[in-house]
Scaffold this motif. Structure first.
Motif, PDB file in Angstrom:
ATOM      1  N   GLU A 143       0.842  -1.192   0.000  1.00 29.60           N
ATOM      2  CA  GLU A 143       0.000   0.000   0.000  1.00 29.60           C
ATOM      3  C   GLU A 143       0.875   1.239   0.000  1.00 29.60           C
ATOM      4  OE1 GLU A 143      -3.231   0.086   2.768  1.00 29.60           O
ATOM      5  OE2 GLU A 143      -3.462  -2.089   2.677  1.00 29.60           O
ATOM      6  N   ASP A 144       0.714   2.037  -1.053  1.00 31.48           N
ATOM      7  CA  ASP A 144       1.435   3.295  -1.183  1.00 31.48           C
ATOM      8  C   ASP A 144       0.602   4.179  -2.097  1.00 31.48           C
ATOM      9  OD1 ASP A 144       3.548   5.071  -2.805  1.00 31.48           O
ATOM     10  OD2 ASP A 144       4.370   4.606  -0.834  1.00 31.48           O
ATOM     11  N   ALA A 145       0.491   5.444  -1.765  1.00 31.88           N
ATOM     12  CA  ALA A 145      -0.326   6.369  -2.558  1.00 31.88           C
ATOM     13  C   ALA A 145       0.161   6.475  -3.997  1.00 31.88           C
ATOM     14  CB  ALA A 145      -0.332   7.753  -1.902  1.00 31.88           C
ATOM     15  N   GLY A 146       1.431   6.184  -4.242  1.00 32.20           N
ATOM     16  CA  GLY A 146       1.984   6.275  -5.586  1.00 32.20           C
ATOM     17  C   GLY A 146       1.764   5.035  -6.436  1.00 32.20           C
ATOM     18  N   LEU A 147       1.157   3.998  -5.858  1.00 37.10           N
ATOM     19  CA  LEU A 147       0.950   2.744  -6.580  1.00 37.10           C
ATOM     20  C   LEU A 147      -0.535   2.458  -6.757  1.00 37.10           C
ATOM     21  CD1 LEU A 147       3.595   0.525  -4.746  1.00 37.10           C
ATOM     22  CD2 LEU A 147       3.829   1.657  -6.974  1.00 37.10           C
ATOM     23  N   GLN A 148      -0.902   2.056  -7.949  1.00 40.25           N
ATOM     24  CA  GLN A 148      -2.289   1.710  -8.262  1.00 40.25           C
ATOM     25  C   GLN A 148      -2.376   0.206  -8.522  1.00 40.25           C
ATOM     26  OE1 GLN A 148      -3.735   3.728 -11.704  1.00 40.25           O
ATOM     27  NE2 GLN A 148      -5.628   2.562 -11.786  1.00 40.25           N
ATOM     28  N   PRO A 149      -3.272  -0.509  -7.820  1.00 38.12           N
ATOM     29  CA  PRO A 149      -3.430  -1.946  -8.083  1.00 38.12           C
ATOM     30  C   PRO A 149      -3.870  -2.201  -9.524  1.00 38.12           C
ATOM     31  CG  PRO A 149      -4.545  -1.317  -6.054  1.00 38.12           C
ATOM     32  CD  PRO A 149      -4.143  -0.045  -6.744  1.00 38.12           C
ATOM     33  N   LEU A 150      -3.358  -3.268 -10.095  1.00 40.71           N
ATOM     34  CA  LEU A 150      -3.720  -3.694 -11.445  1.00 40.71           C
ATOM     35  C   LEU A 150      -4.488  -5.007 -11.380  1.00 40.71           C
ATOM     36  CD1 LEU A 150      -0.338  -3.090 -13.317  1.00 40.71           C
ATOM     37  CD2 LEU A 150      -2.435  -1.741 -13.521  1.00 40.71           C
ATOM     38  N   PRO A 151      -5.304  -5.281 -12.377  1.00 40.51           N
ATOM     39  CA  PRO A 151      -5.978  -6.585 -12.412  1.00 40.51           C
ATOM     40  C   PRO A 151      -4.954  -7.704 -12.568  1.00 40.51           C
ATOM     41  CG  PRO A 151      -6.786  -5.115 -14.165  1.00 40.51           C
ATOM     42  CD  PRO A 151      -5.662  -4.417 -13.490  1.00 40.51           C
ATOM     43  N   LEU A 152      -5.262  -8.828 -11.973  1.00 39.56           N
ATOM     44  CA  LEU A 152      -4.380  -9.985 -12.062  1.00 39.56           C
ATOM     45  C   LEU A 152      -4.646 -10.758 -13.345  1.00 39.56           C
ATOM     46  CD1 LEU A 152      -4.667 -11.170  -8.368  1.00 39.56           C
ATOM     47  CD2 LEU A 152      -2.711 -10.033  -9.441  1.00 39.56           C
ATOM     48  N   PRO A 153      -3.646 -11.476 -13.844  1.00 43.21           N
ATOM     49  CA  PRO A 153      -3.867 -12.302 -15.034  1.00 43.21           C
ATOM     50  C   PRO A 153      -4.942 -13.368 -14.768  1.00 43.21           C
ATOM     51  CG  PRO A 153      -1.518 -12.116 -14.555  1.00 43.21           C
ATOM     52  CD  PRO A 153      -2.260 -11.532 -13.384  1.00 43.21           C
ATOM     53  N   ALA A 154      -5.549 -13.827 -15.845  1.00 45.65           N
ATOM     54  CA  ALA A 154      -6.557 -14.882 -15.734  1.00 45.65           C
ATOM     55  C   ALA A 154      -5.968 -16.081 -14.995  1.00 45.65           C
ATOM     56  CB  ALA A 154      -7.030 -15.300 -17.123  1.00 45.65           C
ATOM     57  N   GLY A 155      -6.751 -16.626 -14.092  1.00 40.98           N
ATOM     58  CA  GLY A 155      -6.328 -17.812 -13.351  1.00 40.98           C
ATOM     59  C   GLY A 155      -5.596 -17.533 -12.058  1.00 40.98           C
ATOM     60  N   VAL A 156      -5.234 -16.277 -11.801  1.00 38.10           N
ATOM     61  CA  VAL A 156      -4.543 -15.927 -10.558  1.00 38.10           C
ATOM     62  C   VAL A 156      -5.597 -15.456  -9.552  1.00 38.10           C
ATOM     63  CG1 VAL A 156      -2.834 -14.446  -9.439  1.00 38.10           C
ATOM     64  CG2 VAL A 156      -2.413 -15.326 -11.745  1.00 38.10           C
ATOM     65  N   ALA A 157      -5.717 -16.177  -8.463  1.00 34.02           N
ATOM     66  CA  ALA A 157      -6.710 -15.847  -7.440  1.00 34.02           C
ATOM     67  C   ALA A 157      -6.331 -14.562  -6.715  1.00 34.02           C
ATOM     68  CB  ALA A 157      -6.825 -16.987  -6.434  1.00 34.02           C
ATOM     69  N   THR A 158      -7.330 -13.759  -6.404  1.00 36.28           N
ATOM     70  CA  THR A 158      -7.117 -12.523  -5.644  1.00 36.28           C
ATOM     71  C   THR A 158      -6.384 -12.857  -4.343  1.00 36.28           C
ATOM     72  OG1 THR A 158      -9.100 -11.555  -6.576  1.00 36.28           O
ATOM     73  CG2 THR A 158      -8.280 -10.581  -4.528  1.00 36.28           C
ATOM     74  N   GLY A 159      -5.330 -12.089  -4.068  1.00 27.65           N
ATOM     75  CA  GLY A 159      -4.549 -12.295  -2.854  1.00 27.65           C
ATOM     76  C   GLY A 159      -3.401 -13.276  -3.001  1.00 27.65           C
ATOM     77  N   ARG A 160      -3.390 -14.051  -4.077  1.00 22.81           N
ATOM     78  CA  ARG A 160      -2.305 -15.022  -4.286  1.00 22.81           C
ATOM     79  C   ARG A 160      -1.009 -14.304  -4.671  1.00 22.81           C
ATOM     80  NH1 ARG A 160      -0.998 -20.049  -2.972  1.00 22.81           N
ATOM     81  NH2 ARG A 160      -3.137 -20.691  -3.302  1.00 22.81           N
ATOM     82  N   TYR A 161      -1.128 -13.265  -5.500  1.00 25.46           N
ATOM     83  CA  TYR A 161      -0.005 -12.430  -5.907  1.00 25.46           C
ATOM     84  C   TYR A 161      -0.579 -11.054  -6.168  1.00 25.46           C
ATOM     85  CZ  TYR A 161       4.961 -13.098  -6.635  1.00 25.46           C
ATOM     86  OH  TYR A 161       6.320 -13.110  -6.442  1.00 25.46           O
ATOM     87  N   HIS A 162       0.265 -10.049  -6.376  1.00 31.03           N
ATOM     88  CA  HIS A 162      -0.211  -8.668  -6.476  1.00 31.03           C
ATOM     89  C   HIS A 162       0.541  -7.946  -7.586  1.00 31.03           C
ATOM     90  CE1 HIS A 162      -2.016  -9.436  -2.547  1.00 31.03           C
ATOM     91  NE2 HIS A 162      -0.879 -10.057  -2.295  1.00 31.03           N
ATOM     92  N   LEU A 163      -0.190  -7.103  -8.326  1.00 33.62           N
ATOM     93  CA  LEU A 163       0.392  -6.266  -9.371  1.00 33.62           C
ATOM     94  C   LEU A 163      -0.011  -4.818  -9.126  1.00 33.62           C
ATOM     95  CD1 LEU A 163      -0.249  -8.250 -12.698  1.00 33.62           C
ATOM     96  CD2 LEU A 163       1.967  -7.785 -11.628  1.00 33.62           C
ATOM     97  N   TYR A 164       0.946  -3.899  -9.329  1.00 37.16           N
ATOM     98  CA  TYR A 164       0.709  -2.475  -9.153  1.00 37.16           C
ATOM     99  C   TYR A 164       1.413  -1.714 -10.263  1.00 37.16           C
ATOM    100  CZ  TYR A 164      -0.267  -4.114  -4.427  1.00 37.16           C
ATOM    101  OH  TYR A 164      -0.769  -4.795  -3.351  1.00 37.16           O
TER     102      TYR A 164
END
Length: 163
Positions: A138-159
């Motif tokens: 969590e940082d104000a300068g980072l925006q979460p991105l959608p995860l690739p198909a097949g990757v469960a929410t919370g398993r890995y993170h993209l920003y």
């Protein structure tokens, strides 16, 4: 789910996120950063999917397979909270891609370290750069991105770095 199945899913998610991140930064200048070299598997994968791009690796000590140790000048050893704040001078340009894999098996400690590293990660990243991480960041300068198909929410993170 067995620990083996969970491990396999984590590695599949990690690979899918790294591959997606590499595509997202294909046209951005700057090096890639591997935060937590570990045994060098993801560093080796980054070399394959980012040919020609400099990759700097950070860790406390070398524990990687000999074939997966970065060349001299591209391996920065020490405590992450000490080496990351001064890393911009060493890497020479804002990073296009950052991969952070710092999970220690102690969930609370891993989340705490990710929170402490967040402002340093964002400061190392150029505009539009992508962070792939095993921990939520969590940082104000980072925006979460959608995860690739097949990757469960919370398993890995993209920003993506804003700006």
């Amino acid at each position: 789910m067995s620990r083996l199945d969970s491990f396999i899913r984590r590695l599949e998610a990690q690979r899918a996120c790294l591959d997606a991140a590499a595509r997202l930064v294909a046209l951005l200048p700057g090096p890639a950063l591997e935060i937590g070299l570990g045994n060098g598997r993801t560093y080796d994968h980054l070399r394959e999917i980012l040919p020609g791009r400099p990759i700097f690796a950070f860790d406390r000590q070398v524990a990687a397979h000999p074939d997966c140790v970065p060349p001299s000048g591209f391996l920065i050893l020490g405590e992450l909270l000490e080496t990351l704040p001064t890393a911009v001078a060493r890497i020479g340009a804002p990073a296009a891609l950052v991969h952070m894999d710092i999970g220690s098996g102690d969930a609370a400690a891993s989340r705490s370290l990710a929170a402490a590293l967040a402002p340093h990660l964002a400061a190392l990243m150029g505009s539009g750069a992508v962070l792939a991480a095993d921990q939520p960041v969590e940082d104000a300068g980072l925006q979460p991105l959608p995860l690739p198909a097949g990757v469960a929410t919370g398993r890995y993170h993209l920003y993506r770095r804003k700006g």
